[in-house]
Scaffold this active site. Structure first.
Site, short mmCIF file in Angstrom:
data_model
loop_
_atom_site.label_atom_id
_atom_site.label_comp_id
_atom_site.label_asym_id
_atom_site.label_seq_id
_atom_site.Cartn_x
_atom_site.Cartn_y
_atom_site.Cartn_z
N LYS A 27 0.87 -1.18 0.00
CA LYS A 27 0.00 0.00 0.00
C LYS A 27 0.90 1.23 0.00
O LYS A 27 1.95 1.24 0.68
CB LYS A 27 -0.88 -0.04 1.26
CG LYS A 27 -1.94 1.04 1.34
CD LYS A 27 -2.83 0.81 2.57
CE LYS A 27 -3.92 1.84 2.73
NZ LYS A 27 -4.80 1.57 3.88
N SER A 78 -9.66 1.36 2.68
CA SER A 78 -8.81 2.19 1.85
C SER A 78 -7.70 1.41 1.14
O SER A 78 -7.09 1.95 0.21
CB SER A 78 -8.17 3.28 2.71
OG SER A 78 -7.35 2.72 3.72
N SER A 115 -9.99 -1.03 6.73
CA SER A 115 -9.34 -0.83 5.44
C SER A 115 -8.63 -2.04 4.84
O SER A 115 -8.24 -2.01 3.68
CB SER A 115 -8.36 0.33 5.52
OG SER A 115 -9.08 1.54 5.44
N1 GLN Z 1 -13.26 3.28 6.04
C1 GLN Z 1 -12.70 3.77 7.26
C2 GLN Z 1 -12.55 5.26 7.21
O1 GLN Z 1 -12.85 5.84 6.22
C3 GLN Z 1 -11.44 3.05 7.55
C4 GLN Z 1 -10.18 3.71 7.19
C5 GLN Z 1 -9.00 2.88 7.51
O2 GLN Z 1 -9.14 1.77 8.02
N2 GLN Z 1 -7.82 3.39 7.24
O3 GLN Z 1 -12.17 5.86 8.17
#
Ligand code: GLN
Length: 489
Positions: free
Chosen positions: A80, A155, A179
């Site tokens: 990532k 994400s 994420s």
């Molecule tokens: N979808 C979650 C958010 O938007 C998780 C983000 C993450 O895990 N980095 O905060």
């Protein structure tokens, strides 16, 4: 016959160790696939094929017997793009870091390099990991390999899409609220968020440091155990890393669940859950019972507060972690005649709308007058959420729930932020409590994958892998592949 890039780590291991294929052949199969499908999938922000080829050649020179001592040797993977890579662009999918080249490697790069795995490139994400669809990336959205009109989740969407499209054999992502697990569910993969402190965050460009944890995205549970074996462990450079011994996670991969006590949290079957997902999760529970587990309903009464608590705490932390992007130290700098204007223009021009929204929310929650009412209260409720889990784990070895409330959706479908935030309903309570979770495939709805989540006690990754493996081996879901060949010609 399956192509090399379609195989798992453990299948490739046999071929590499017996000398039937070379690291260069495996790498070439992945690079060819990337050339063929990535113009549509768009999983990568940066590719480093020359460096990868040179590394494969170097590994070949070591000889296969030497390589056989490392379980990930010669295996191509993606990172990532929030994990620092020395000398290689690391953008967090933000204009702010569009030209940022870190002077050091993250702990993950060090560990995977030492394990002789081969980095192919840096995968797309929601800007600074804020999102559930990879649509907030400042550069481009990534497509879901199962349906190019849909999002891959986020994400860590680029990482997941790269694995699901067979562009790499595995990938690393990070998870502050879902994420890793949401993209795993949407792309039909195994995704694990380890216990907070299990994996070093040194060199991770954090979204919310008290919630973030790095983990693997793989094609099956065995590969998840293999990657976790390599990346887990104490690191003094991450102050929250915990010195707990790392077992051999593959030793937990047994097909028997006799006597395992599984709690099914009632509140996770909430009104926003697609009834077809509910049905698939219920079927999975029956299968777990057939495998010897005892499944019972349990209550986690503070679940409904997890989402607001998560958004207060994560945005408060983000407002602090992102303060460093001021145009002075590194990253984007807007031209201006005085310091104040430079700061203002830099942050206005280089952060996207979701990042700005969260910085503003978090700054508000931390401001005097609001701190007690919002941030402090959220921290107290975080403790109550953790206590719910403690009580459940006094009775049960693990908990099972849906991962996401539905399947992957079309681009632009979730326009208002709240509907996007709701996707993490079942995933972010674990981050608040620091618990490990794994998402594995449990079926399909109109050809789109559905994820099942196992939740464990701190440092019980082995038990999660055991249950996930037993379930996986009794199904065929993980063997299905998206049919990209017709879409990408
Ligand atoms: N979808 C979650 C958010 O938007 C998780 C983000 C993450 O895990 N980095 O905060």
């Amino acid at each position: 016959m399956a192509k090399l890039n379609q195989l798992t780590i453990h299948a490739l291991r046999d071929l590499l160790d017996s000398g039937q294929v070379s690291p260069t052949e495996v790498l070439d199969a992945c690079l060819k696939r990337i050339e063929q499908v990535d113009p549509q999938v768009k999983a990568f922000i940066t590719l480093i094929p020359e460096a990868a080829r040179a590394r494969a050649k170097q590994l070949e020179d070591l000889g296969k017997d030497k390589l056989a001592t490392h379980s990930l040797a010669g295996i191509p993977f993606a990172l990532k793009d929030n994990l620092c890579t020395k000398g290689i662009l690391t953008t967090c999918a933000s204009r702010m870091l569009a030209n940022f080249i870190p002077p050091y490697d993250s702990a993950m790069v060090e560990k995977l390099e030492a394990a002789c795995a081969i980095t192919i490139g840096k995968a797309n994400l929601d800007e600074f990991s804020m999102g559930s669809s990879t649509e907030t990336s400042s550069f481009f959205p990534t497509a879901n390999p199962w349906d190019l009109e849909r999002v891959p989740g986020g994400s860590s969407g680029g990482s997941a899409a790269a694995v699901a499209a067979d562009e790499v054999i595995f990938a690393l992502g990070s998870d502050a609220g879902g994420s890793l697990r949401i993209p795993a569910a949407f792309c039909g993969l195994v995704g694990m968020k380890p216990t907070y402190g299990r994996v070093s965050r040194y060199g991770l460009i954090s979204y919310a440091p008290s919630l973030d944890q790095i983990g693997p995205l793989t094609k099956d549970v065995t590969d998840c155990a293999l990657v976790l074996n390599t990346i887990a462990g104490h690191d003094a450079r991450d102050a929250n890393s915990v010195p707990v011994e790392v077992p051999d996670y593959t030793s937990f991969l047994k097909e028997d669940l006799q006597g395992l006590r599984i709690g099914v949290p009632r509140e996770y079957f909430f009104p926003g859950l697609d009834p077809r997902v509910k049905e698939l999760v219920q079927k999975a529970l029956l299968r777990l019972e057939e495998l010897g587990a005892i499944c019972e309903e349990v209550s986690l009464p503070h679940t409904e507060y997890a989402l607001p608590v998560y958004h207060l705490i994560s945005t408060a932390e983000a407002s602090s972690t992102l303060a460093r992007y001021d145009g002075v130290n590194y990253g984007y700098r807007a031209a201006a005649d005085d310091l104040d204007t430079m700061l203002q223009k830099t942050r206005t021009e280089a952060f996207g709308p979701e990042v700005k929204r969260r910085i503003i929310l978090g700054t508000y929650a931390l401001s005097s007058g609001c701190y007690d009412a919002y941030y402090l209260k959220a921290q107290k409720v975080r403790t109550l959420i953790k206590q719910d889990f403690d009580q459940a784990f006094a009775q049960y070895d693990l908990l099972v729930s849906p991962t996401a409330p539905g399947v992957a959706f079309s681009f632009g479908e979730k326009e208002d932020p709240l509907s996007m935030y709701l996707l993490d309903f079942c995933t972010n309570p674990l981050n608040l409590a620091g618990l490990p979770g794994i998402s594995i495939p449990c079926g399909f709805i109109q050809k789109m994958p559905v994820g099942l989540q196992f939740i464990g006690r701190p440092f019980s990754e082995g038990t999660l892998l055991q249950a996930a493996y037993a379930y996986e081996q009794s199904t065929e879901w993980h063997r299905q592949k998206p049919d990209l060949d017709n879409d990408c010609i």
